[in-house]
Structures are given as structure tokens and as C-alpha cells.
Design a protein around this motif. Structure first.
Motif, PDB file in Angstrom:
ATOM      1  N   LEU A 137       0.836  -1.208   0.000  1.00  0.00           N
ATOM      2  CA  LEU A 137       0.000   0.000   0.000  1.00  0.00           C
ATOM      3  C   LEU A 137       0.870   1.258   0.000  1.00  0.00           C
ATOM      4  CD1 LEU A 137      -2.812  -0.960   2.563  1.00  0.00           C
ATOM      5  CD2 LEU A 137      -3.036  -0.763   0.080  1.00  0.00           C
ATOM      6  N   VAL A 138       1.959   1.238   0.769  1.00  0.00           N
ATOM      7  CA  VAL A 138       2.878   2.382   0.795  1.00  0.00           C
ATOM      8  C   VAL A 138       3.412   2.656  -0.613  1.00  0.00           C
ATOM      9  CG1 VAL A 138       5.110   3.211   1.637  1.00  0.00           C
ATOM     10  CG2 VAL A 138       3.528   2.052   3.210  1.00  0.00           C
ATOM     11  N   ALA A 139       3.648   1.597  -1.377  1.00  0.00           N
ATOM     12  CA  ALA A 139       4.165   1.739  -2.750  1.00  0.00           C
ATOM     13  C   ALA A 139       3.061   2.046  -3.748  1.00  0.00           C
ATOM     14  CB  ALA A 139       4.903   0.468  -3.152  1.00  0.00           C
ATOM     15  N   GLY A 140       1.805   2.146  -3.273  1.00  0.00           N
ATOM     16  CA  GLY A 140       0.702   2.484  -4.158  1.00  0.00           C
ATOM     17  C   GLY A 140       0.075   1.309  -4.866  1.00  0.00           C
ATOM     18  N   GLU A 141       0.324   0.105  -4.371  1.00  0.00           N
ATOM     19  CA  GLU A 141      -0.208  -1.088  -5.032  1.00  0.00           C
ATOM     20  C   GLU A 141      -1.684  -1.307  -4.696  1.00  0.00           C
ATOM     21  OE1 GLU A 141       2.250  -4.325  -3.840  1.00  0.00           O
ATOM     22  OE2 GLU A 141       4.088  -3.474  -4.703  1.00  0.00           O
ATOM     23  N   GLY A 142      -2.418  -1.825  -5.656  1.00  0.00           N
ATOM     24  CA  GLY A 142      -3.811  -2.172  -5.428  1.00  0.00           C
ATOM     25  C   GLY A 142      -4.741  -0.975  -5.426  1.00  0.00           C
ATOM     26  N   GLU A 143      -6.018  -1.259  -5.325  1.00  0.00           N
ATOM     27  CA  GLU A 143      -7.039  -0.203  -5.360  1.00  0.00           C
ATOM     28  C   GLU A 143      -6.861   0.786  -4.218  1.00  0.00           C
ATOM     29  OE1 GLU A 143     -11.696  -0.427  -4.447  1.00  0.00           O
ATOM     30  OE2 GLU A 143     -11.187  -1.267  -6.415  1.00  0.00           O
ATOM     31  N   LEU A 144      -6.701   0.281  -2.997  1.00  0.00           N
ATOM     32  CA  LEU A 144      -6.606   1.172  -1.845  1.00  0.00           C
ATOM     33  C   LEU A 144      -5.235   1.854  -1.754  1.00  0.00           C
ATOM     34  CD1 LEU A 144      -8.544  -0.848   0.899  1.00  0.00           C
ATOM     35  CD2 LEU A 144      -9.311   1.127  -0.432  1.00  0.00           C
ATOM     36  N   GLY A 145      -4.245   1.302  -2.445  1.00  0.00           N
ATOM     37  CA  GLY A 145      -2.940   1.947  -2.471  1.00  0.00           C
ATOM     38  C   GLY A 145      -2.987   3.332  -3.104  1.00  0.00           C
ATOM     39  N   GLN A 146      -4.010   3.583  -3.929  1.00  0.00           N
ATOM     40  CA  GLN A 146      -4.158   4.895  -4.562  1.00  0.00           C
ATOM     41  C   GLN A 146      -4.417   5.995  -3.534  1.00  0.00           C
ATOM     42  OE1 GLN A 146      -6.699   4.666  -8.351  1.00  0.00           O
ATOM     43  NE2 GLN A 146      -7.100   2.695  -7.366  1.00  0.00           N
ATOM     44  N   LEU A 147      -5.003   5.608  -2.393  1.00  0.00           N
ATOM     45  CA  LEU A 147      -5.243   6.596  -1.342  1.00  0.00           C
ATOM     46  C   LEU A 147      -3.948   7.076  -0.710  1.00  0.00           C
ATOM     47  CD1 LEU A 147      -8.313   5.247   0.684  1.00  0.00           C
ATOM     48  CD2 LEU A 147      -8.119   7.504  -0.394  1.00  0.00           C
ATOM     49  N   VAL A 148      -2.966   6.181  -0.629  1.00  0.00           N
ATOM     50  CA  VAL A 148      -1.700   6.493   0.036  1.00  0.00           C
ATOM     51  C   VAL A 148      -0.680   7.052  -0.947  1.00  0.00           C
ATOM     52  CG1 VAL A 148       0.159   5.553   1.475  1.00  0.00           C
ATOM     53  CG2 VAL A 148      -2.155   4.629   1.673  1.00  0.00           C
ATOM     54  N   SER A 149      -0.651   6.523  -2.165  1.00  0.00           N
ATOM     55  CA  SER A 149       0.324   6.961  -3.161  1.00  0.00           C
ATOM     56  C   SER A 149      -0.322   6.926  -4.540  1.00  0.00           C
ATOM     57  CB  SER A 149       1.561   6.056  -3.127  1.00  0.00           C
ATOM     58  OG  SER A 149       2.508   6.471  -4.088  1.00  0.00           O
ATOM     59  N   GLY A 150      -0.780   8.070  -4.996  1.00  0.00           N
ATOM     60  CA  GLY A 150      -1.436   8.182  -6.302  1.00  0.00           C
ATOM     61  C   GLY A 150      -1.666   9.637  -6.645  1.00  0.00           C
ATOM     62  N   GLU A 151      -2.368   9.877  -7.737  1.00  0.00           N
ATOM     63  CA  GLU A 151      -2.576  11.261  -8.181  1.00  0.00           C
ATOM     64  C   GLU A 151      -3.484  12.037  -7.232  1.00  0.00           C
ATOM     65  OE1 GLU A 151      -2.970   8.648 -10.131  1.00  0.00           O
ATOM     66  OE2 GLU A 151      -1.371   8.829 -11.639  1.00  0.00           O
ATOM     67  N   LEU A 152      -4.377  11.333  -6.522  1.00  0.00           N
ATOM     68  CA  LEU A 152      -5.298  11.988  -5.594  1.00  0.00           C
ATOM     69  C   LEU A 152      -5.040  11.532  -4.162  1.00  0.00           C
ATOM     70  CD1 LEU A 152      -8.636  11.743  -7.639  1.00  0.00           C
ATOM     71  CD2 LEU A 152      -7.414  13.841  -7.044  1.00  0.00           C
ATOM     72  N   ASP A 153      -3.790  11.246  -3.841  1.00  0.00           N
ATOM     73  CA  ASP A 153      -3.498  10.664  -2.532  1.00  0.00           C
ATOM     74  C   ASP A 153      -3.572  11.695  -1.403  1.00  0.00           C
ATOM     75  OD1 ASP A 153      -1.001  12.029  -2.452  1.00  0.00           O
ATOM     76  OD2 ASP A 153      -0.023  10.378  -3.509  1.00  0.00           O
ATOM     77  N   VAL A 154      -3.779  11.178  -0.194  1.00  0.00           N
ATOM     78  CA  VAL A 154      -3.868  12.050   0.980  1.00  0.00           C
ATOM     79  C   VAL A 154      -2.497  12.583   1.384  1.00  0.00           C
ATOM     80  CG1 VAL A 154      -6.024  11.109   1.879  1.00  0.00           C
ATOM     81  CG2 VAL A 154      -3.869   9.970   2.454  1.00  0.00           C
ATOM     82  N   ASP A 155      -1.436  11.941   0.935  1.00  0.00           N
ATOM     83  CA  ASP A 155      -0.075  12.442   1.159  1.00  0.00           C
ATOM     84  C   ASP A 155       0.060  13.834   0.548  1.00  0.00           C
ATOM     85  OD1 ASP A 155       2.664  12.758   1.494  1.00  0.00           O
ATOM     86  OD2 ASP A 155       3.186  11.436  -0.169  1.00  0.00           O
ATOM     87  N   ARG A 156      -0.318  13.977  -0.702  1.00  0.00           N
ATOM     88  CA  ARG A 156      -0.222  15.253  -1.405  1.00  0.00           C
ATOM     89  C   ARG A 156      -1.111  16.311  -0.748  1.00  0.00           C
ATOM     90  NH1 ARG A 156       1.413  14.756  -6.719  1.00  0.00           N
ATOM     91  NH2 ARG A 156       0.663  12.620  -6.479  1.00  0.00           N
ATOM     92  N   MET A 157      -2.308  15.895  -0.350  1.00  0.00           N
ATOM     93  CA  MET A 157      -3.236  16.844   0.279  1.00  0.00           C
ATOM     94  C   MET A 157      -2.657  17.418   1.561  1.00  0.00           C
ATOM     95  SD  MET A 157      -6.853  14.845  -0.170  1.00  0.00           S
ATOM     96  CE  MET A 157      -7.242  13.962  -1.697  1.00  0.00           C
ATOM     97  N   ASP A 158      -1.982  16.581   2.351  1.00  0.00           N
ATOM     98  CA  ASP A 158      -1.432  17.084   3.607  1.00  0.00           C
ATOM     99  C   ASP A 158      -0.199  17.940   3.378  1.00  0.00           C
ATOM    100  OD1 ASP A 158      -1.366  16.843   6.735  1.00  0.00           O
ATOM    101  OD2 ASP A 158       0.688  16.528   6.057  1.00  0.00           O
ATOM    102  N   TYR A 159       0.731  17.483   2.532  1.00  0.00           N
ATOM    103  CA  TYR A 159       1.987  18.234   2.456  1.00  0.00           C
ATOM    104  C   TYR A 159       1.806  19.604   1.819  1.00  0.00           C
ATOM    105  CZ  TYR A 159       3.346  16.992  -2.451  1.00  0.00           C
ATOM    106  OH  TYR A 159       3.441  16.851  -3.820  1.00  0.00           O
ATOM    107  N   LEU A 160       0.875  19.746   0.881  1.00  0.00           N
ATOM    108  CA  LEU A 160       0.665  21.069   0.294  1.00  0.00           C
ATOM    109  C   LEU A 160       0.170  22.064   1.340  1.00  0.00           C
ATOM    110  CD1 LEU A 160      -0.922  20.159  -3.156  1.00  0.00           C
ATOM    111  CD2 LEU A 160       1.227  21.383  -2.782  1.00  0.00           C
TER     112      LEU A 160
END
Length: 407
Positions: A137-160
Motif C-alpha cells: 500500500l505504501v508503494a501504491g499497489e492495489g485499489e486502496l494503495g491509490q489513497l496512500v500513493s497516487g494522483e489523488l493521494d492524501v499524502d499530497r493533500m497534507d503536504y501542500l
């Protein structure tokens, strides 16, 4: 449950597996890794860490899971991955990541070995979670991995939002609450629901504005280049390996640089903000293709050639060639009239932002202040930069640019 007061999200409630992971050494190490690395030399208040960012990502992931109606072990895996997503970062975050990747083949999201055994693996297993699946999931694998590492991930939302808050600039402000609420899955793809093209554009625009103002500020780039040069020389001059260095924190690296004769000067300059100066600051169209595509070894050869031409020591020249501008956010998917579309296909802003990114791109050549004039002139000749007679002098010695820089 543990409640933590956060400067961005107010109170964050940490429970379940995340609460058990919170005091694990790999997570606590993130307290000593700066979120923005050398950017703090530009924005003094930008001294936030990967630890608080990880808490923010956990918080937004928890909110997203609630809105998506995902519960049970699936949700716990995502919460664990959100909290652990940055445990693989090396000192100063991304600043020396490329160097470490060249020597280990690992990026910061390659965390299998960190989660596969030891105290983190034990905690995950005690909560019924497979460490390998969390690492995936950390590497963005699978459907739910998109939440952690993807174009709409929560990582990007927080760091911005967090980076904008701590630097004091307004450009990273996004409606992260709406972004989280409007997420949904369509045929396994994470998308934004109907009516959210502008919401997706806000994420794209925020990143595009933060890039030249914060992430690629020329002072931060110079300091990052000096840190990378010092780290590379440290690995060459000592028995330290990239695998070992990868697990250090910021303080470990700075102390090691100070204690090594070959790198002590870099440590002093970084500590005292006595940085190299811009000798050349060239636009994309002024740079030959063979320079733009040069690999690490070729860049080193160019640096030595510039130093020879300028009659200075080789350590007095640093060549900084950023990669071609990219915009992963343009691949974000939005629902439009019931159809999933890429933002780049729907938004008229995308092409304008792409053009702006290309206009903002700069090749840098850096040198100590007293030698920057000679180095700049030598670099223009050695690299074959096509400045077309439009080179002007900034008020600071040794800074060459094109006229467009001052329009």
C-alpha cells in the motif's frame, strides 16, 4: 486512543494499529527528518518534520476511509500504511534520495525490509495485518494503495497545506476537506465525484505555484546541491555505506559531514548559510539536448571541464540540471457526466500550467562567491549554452540570466 494537537488539522485521534505504531523507532525517527530539507534556509519557519506530516496523512486517510465506507482490516491496513508511508526517507527527505537510489536501487517508498521484520512487523502482526501488504500500500499497489500513493493521494493533500502553513506562503492552500469528501472508487480507480473539476484543478494549481516559490527556490536548490555533493564525498572518503546512511536522520548526516575532513567545509557552509552563488541560471531553450539528458557521470565530467576552463578547484563547481518538468496531478480522474476522465483531458488549465512549468525551469551552475564570475563564463562556453546575446548581469556578482528573468 491518543489525541494529538496538530498545527494544521487541530486534534488528531490516533487509535488501533496506528496508536501501537506511534512509538516504534522507525516512526519516532521521523521527528528528526525535516519535511522540506534545505528549504528552511529560505523560509526559517519551515522546520516541520516528516513525523507531523505522517500524522496528517494518517488523519486524512482515516477521514477518507470513513467517507468511502471502508471498515475493518482493510481500513486498518490503509491507516497503518498512511502512518508508515515515510519511514523509508533518508536524511533531509528528498535531498539525497537520488544519490541513495543510485547506490542501493531503493527509493523512500521501498519499505519492505523496514516493515518485514523487527518491532514494526511485530505490531502489524499482532493486529492481524500482513506487513508485506502494508508495504504494498505504501508503494501504491492495489485499489486502496491509490489513497496512500497516487494522483489523488492524501499524502499530497497534507503536504501542500502543511508546507504552505509553515512557510507562510498562500499558494498551497487547497480545500482538502472537500477533496477527501468527494473521493470515490469507479471500476477500481480513485476519482473525484461529479462537479469537482475545479476541486481537482485546485490541487494541480497549488502544486504548480508551490514549486517555484518553495520547492525549487534557487537558494534551496543551491543548498541541496551542496548537501548532495558533500554526502557523495562522505561516502567516497569513509566506510559509510548508502544502506547505512539511508537510515540516519538529519543530525546524523550533518555530524558525519563535520567530522570528515573531506566534507567539513560543506558542513560549515550549510550550518552557517554560507552558500555558493548562482554563476549561471539558464532557461530550457538555452540548454543543448546532450546537457539536458546527461547522466550522473556525464554531469561530473562537465563539472570538471568547467573547473579546468575556469582554473578553479573541482569542488568549486556544481552543475544542477533538474529533470524535465512533469505534472502527475494532470492524470487525476474526475467524473464528468457520469464518465471517468483524466483532468488533463477536461481542464483548460493543464496546458497553461505545463507551459508555465517549462518557462520556470532553470539549469544552475553554482560556485563560491569569489569564483562565480569565472565559473559562469567558463560554464557558458563548456556547456554550449545559447544565450543569444541576451545575457544580463544581476546586481549580485556572478549571476547570468536571460532578459526574460527580469520582465
Amino acid at each position: 486512543m491518543t489525541t494529538i494537537k496538530d498545527s494544521v488539522h487541530d486534534h488528531i485521534e490516533v487509535q488501533g494499529v496506528a496508536a501501537a505504531l506511534l512509538d516504534m523507532p522507525p516512526v519516532q525517527r521521523l521527528r528528526h527528518i525535516s519535511q522540506l530539507g534545505t528549504v528552511t534556509l529560505v523560509y526559517p519557519s519551515a522546520n516541520h518534520t516528516r513525523f507531523e506530516h505522517s500524522l496528517g496523512v494518517y488523519h486524512l486517510a482515516d477521514r477518507a476511509l470513513s467517507h468511502l465506507g471502508i471498515e475493518g482490516q482493510q481500513a486498518e491496513r490503509v491507516r497503518a500504511a498512511a502512518l508508515l508511508h515515510d519511514v523509508g526517507h533518508s536524511p533531509y527527505s528528498h535531498n539525497v534520495e537520488a544519490l541513495i537510489h543510485r547506490r542501493t536501487g531503493k527509493y523512500h517508498d521501498d519499505v519492505d525490509e523496514l516493515l518485514g521484520d523487527g518491532p514494526v512487523a511485530r505490531v502489524l502482526s499482532e493486529h492481524g495485518l500482513n506487513p508485506d501488504r502494508v508495504a504494498g500500500l505504501v508503494a501504491g499497489e492495489g485499489e486502496l494503495g491509490q489513497l496512500v500513493s497516487g494522483e489523488l493521494d492524501v499524502d499530497r493533500m497534507d503536504y501542500l497545506v502543511r508546507d504552505a502553513h509553515h512557510t507562510g506562503v498562500p499558494y498551497g492552500t487547497i480545500d482538502h476537506e472537500r477533496l477527501v469528501r468527494e473521493l470515490s472508487f469507479v471500476d477500481g480507480e480513485l476519482v473525484l465525484d461529479e462537479g469537482n473539476v475545479q476541486t481537482a484543478e485546485s490541487l494541480l494549481l497549488a502544486r504548480a505555484l508551490m514549486n517555484p516559490t518553495v520547492y525549487q527556490h534557487h537558494v534551496a536548490r543551491i543548498a541541496k546541491s551542496m548537501l548532495r555533493r558533500g554526502t557523495e564525498e562522505l561516502l567516497a572518503a569513509t566506510d559509510t555505506t548508502a544502506k547505512t546512511l539511508r537510515r540516519w536522520d538529519d543530525n546524523d548526516l550533518l555530524v558525519a559531514l563535520r567530522q570528515c575532513d573531506a566534507t567539513a567545509a560543506y558542513a560549515r557552509r550549510l550550518s552557517q548559510r554560507d552558500l555558493y552563488k548562482r554563476a549561471v541560471w539558464a532557461e530550457w531553450q538555452a540548454v543543448p539536448e546532450e546537457v539536458l539528458t546527461a547522466d550522473h557521470e556525464a554531469v561530473g565530467a562537465m563539472e570538471r571541464a568547467i573547473a579546468d576552463e575556469a582554473n578553479v578547484d573541482s569542488d568549486a563547481v556544481i552543475l544542477d540540471i533538474p529533470p524535465e518538468p512533469s505534472m502527475t496531478e494532470s492524470s487525476s480522474r474526475v467524473l464528468v457526466n457520469g464518465e471517468v476522465r483524466r483532468l488533463g483531458e477536461q481542464s483548460t488549465l493543464v496546458n497553461a500550467i505545463r507551459a508555465a512549468q517549462r518557462d520556470q525551469w532553470r539549469l544552475g551552475v553554482y560556485a563560491p562567491e569569489g569564483e562565480s564570475e569565472r565559473v559562469g563564463a567558463a560554464a557558458i562556453r563548456e556547456l554550449g549554452l545559447d544565450l543569444d546575446g541576451a545575457r544580463v548581469r544581476d546586481v549580485r556578482p556572478g549571476f547570468h540570466a536571460t532578459l526574460d528573468e527580469f520582465n
